[in-house]
Design an enzyme around this catalytic site. Structure first.
Site, PDB file in Angstrom:
ATOM      1  N   LYS A  79      48.425 -22.416 -46.332  1.00 22.79           N
ATOM      2  CA  LYS A  79      47.221 -21.979 -47.049  1.00 22.79           C
ATOM      3  C   LYS A  79      46.963 -20.503 -46.767  1.00 22.79           C
ATOM      4  CE  LYS A  79      42.347 -23.315 -47.776  1.00 22.79           C
ATOM      5  NZ  LYS A  79      41.242 -24.200 -47.314  1.00 22.79           N
ATOM      6  N   SER A 154      38.617 -26.466 -50.964  1.00 22.30           N
ATOM      7  CA  SER A 154      39.190 -25.185 -51.319  1.00 22.30           C
ATOM      8  C   SER A 154      40.722 -25.166 -51.258  1.00 22.30           C
ATOM      9  CB  SER A 154      38.659 -24.090 -50.397  1.00 22.30           C
ATOM     10  OG  SER A 154      39.059 -24.332 -49.050  1.00 22.30           O
ATOM     11  N   SER A 178      37.747 -29.336 -47.196  1.00 26.12           N
ATOM     12  CA  SER A 178      38.805 -28.662 -47.962  1.00 26.12           C
ATOM     13  C   SER A 178      40.219 -29.149 -47.720  1.00 26.12           C
ATOM     14  CB  SER A 178      38.757 -27.166 -47.711  1.00 26.12           C
ATOM     15  OG  SER A 178      37.646 -26.623 -48.373  1.00 26.12           O
TER      16      SER A 178
HETATM   17  N1  GLN Z   1      33.670 -27.592 -50.695  1.00 25.41           N
HETATM   18  C1  GLN Z   1      33.147 -27.106 -49.458  1.00 25.41           C
HETATM   19  C2  GLN Z   1      32.546 -25.732 -49.647  1.00 25.41           C
HETATM   20  O1  GLN Z   1      32.565 -25.274 -50.723  1.00 25.41           O
HETATM   21  C3  GLN Z   1      34.192 -27.147 -48.405  1.00 25.41           C
HETATM   22  C4  GLN Z   1      34.890 -25.881 -48.154  1.00 25.41           C
HETATM   23  C5  GLN Z   1      35.879 -25.956 -47.040  1.00 25.41           C
HETATM   24  O2  GLN Z   1      36.072 -26.995 -46.400  1.00 25.41           O
HETATM   25  N2  GLN Z   1      36.487 -24.831 -46.767  1.00 25.41           N
HETATM   26  O3  GLN Z   1      32.064 -25.133 -48.752  1.00 25.41           O
END
Ligand code: GLN
Length: 506
Positions: A79, A154, A178
């Site tokens: 990532k 994400s 994410s």
């Molecule tokens: N969807 C969550 C957010 O927008 C999780 C993001 C993450 O785990 N990096 O913050």
């Protein structure tokens, strides 16, 4: 010869160890797959031009009789939130376009030391803010099950790369889901380790008290193998735990061999509202619980009354920490600088941040700065921290009664690209089941539980365990996975219509 991209990492590693295939062949097969499908999927922001050289080096060392680790020669997608010395690290943002890090993230250096072959950097929502990868400054990733749908976020790039057989293994980061939510919508496996279980050194910080790095894979065993490589104490990360972790691969093998479900107490949260959950998601969840019950697990209703307030608390704590972490992108130290002829330093900073950050990042910086400002601090940030404590207490009380807690990994299957992009609140509500684990620091796993009847798209079941008990998740996850894969007659990704038998994605 079998298609090398279809093998699990464990199976590929066995073939490499037996010298039935070389790492160069395995890496080339994945590069070919990327070339064939990634124009459609867009899982990668950067493909490693040195991957074959790294693979050749592993092959040479194997031929020389070097003692290589269990995953040596297996390709790995990374990532883009994780910094790397030999590939750009952008965190999905224009403000870091082309940025080259002077050091590797600890999880990357450990992966290299274990002989994994970095394949490239995967797409993500900008600075890991989002649940759909649509907030990437470089365009969205598409779900390999249906290219009109989101791959989650994400870390949609890592999950899509693994689901589309572009990589057998990937690294993700999970601040509020994410790793687990992308796993849920792509039919893959994702683990958020115990907070402090895996080093955050070199993971571009979103919210430091919530961020964890973890594996994204197609099987529970593969996740365990990768976790064994990246986990453990790191003196470079002051929040890294000095804990004696067991082998997670060994725990997964134990689970798969039939140990893990008999007598297991599985907590189901009474207060988790049925409304808001897609019918097919709830059905798949209940069917998975019934399958576990049939193997001797005991389903216990537990109370976690503050669980559902996690989203509200998280969307104050996260922006507060993010606004502070992102202050370092000041046009001087990293990445982009927009010059303002005759302008002051403040002008340059303002123009740079305006040009370099996307809408969601700006929204959260404004929210976080507001929540932290004098006069509002107690009302917002202070209250959110109190809710966080209440959620931690809920977990402590629940884990006094049960071994693991089970929930659906997310309320819906993959939604359509564009469906929620203009409605941040709807996007945030997608995280209702994943966020509490980050707030409490406990580990969570998402594994495929089946397909939703109404749309044929993958659904994940999430298990949560007490802090330090990640191995329990591998045991339980692998046990349920073995049961389900058996009942499906093969891995769930074999049933993805868009993946095409002829190697294409459509
Ligand atoms: N969807 C969550 C957010 O927008 C999780 C993001 C993450 O785990 N990096 O913050």
């Amino acid at each position: 010869m079998t298609d090398l991209t279809k093998l699990s990492a464990a199976a590929l590693a066995d073939k490499l160890a037996a010298r039935e295939v070389s790492s160069v062949e395995a890496t080339q097969a994945h590069l070919d797959r990327i070339a064939a499908v990634d124009a459609d999927v867009h899982a990668f922001l950067h493909v490693n031009e040195h991957a074959l050289d790294v693979a050749a080096d592993i092959d040479r060392r194997r031929a020389a009789g070097d003692d290589l680790g269990p995953l040596a020669g297996v390709p790995l997608a990374i990532k883009d939130v994780l910094v790397t010395t030999d590939m750009p690290s952008t965190s999905g943002s224009k403000i870091l376009e082309g940025y080259m890090s002077p050091y590797d993230a600890t999880v990357v250096s450990r992966s290299r030391a274990a002989g994994l072959v970095p394949l490239g950097k995967t797409n993500m929502d900008e600075f890991a803010m989002g649940s759909s990868t649509e907030h990437s400054a470089y365009g969205p990733t598409r779900n390999p099950w249906d290219l009109t749908r989101i791959p989650g976020g994400s870390g949609g790039g890592s999950a899509a790369a693994v689901a589309a057989f572009e990589a057998p293994l990937a690294l993700g980061s999970d601040t509020g889901g994410s790793i687990r939510q992308p796993a849920h919508v792509t039919g893959t496996v994702g683990i958020k380790p115990t907070y402090g279980g895996v080093s955050r050194y070199g993971a571009i910080a979103l919210a430091s008290s919530l961020d964890q790095v973890g594996p994204v894979t197609r099987t529970v065993l593969d996740a365990g193998l990768l976790h064994d490589v990246i986990g453990g104490h790191d003196p470079h990360d002051s929040t890294s735990l000095a804990h004696d972790w067991p082998s997670f691969a060994a725990a997964a093998r134990e689970g798969a061999s039939g140990q893990g479900l008999k007598g297991l107490k599985v907590g189901v949260i009474r207060e988790l509202p049925d409304s808001g959950f897609q019918a097919g998601v709830s059905e798949s969840f209940r069917a998975a619980l019934a399958a576990m019950e049939a193997q001797g697990a005991e389903i216990v209703e537990i109370s976690a009354p503050h669980f559902e307030y996690g989203v509200a608390a998280y969307y104050l704590i996260l922006p507060a920490e993010a606004s502070s972490n992102l202050a370092k992108f000041d046009s001087v130290r990293f990445g982009l600088r927009v010059d303002v002829p005759g302008g002051t330093v403040e002008d340059v900073m303002a123009k740079t941040r305006d040009a370099g950050f996307g809408d969601e990042v700006k929204r959260r910086i404004i929210l976080g700065t507001y929540a932290l400002s004098a006069g509002y601090y107690d009302a917002y940030y202070g209250s959110a921290q109190k809710v966080r404590t209440l959620i931690q207490r809920d977990f402590a009380e629940a884990f006094a009664q049960v071994d693991v807690i089970a929930t659906p990994s997310a309320p819906t299957t993959a939604f359509r690209l564009g469906e929620k992009i203009d409605d941040p609140l709807q996007m945030y509500l997608n995280d209702v089941t994943t966020i509490p684990a980050n707030l409490a620091g406990v580990p969570g796993i998402s594994i495929p539980s089946g397909l939703a009847a109404e749309d044929g798209l993958p659904v994940g079941i999430q298990f949560l365990a007490p802090a330090h008990e990640d191995a329990r998740l591998y045991r339980v996850g692998a046990a349920l996975e073995a049961l389900l894969v058996d009942s499906w007659g093969g891995p769930i990704l074999d049933r993805a219509p868009a993946l095409g038998a002829n190697g294409g994605v459509r």
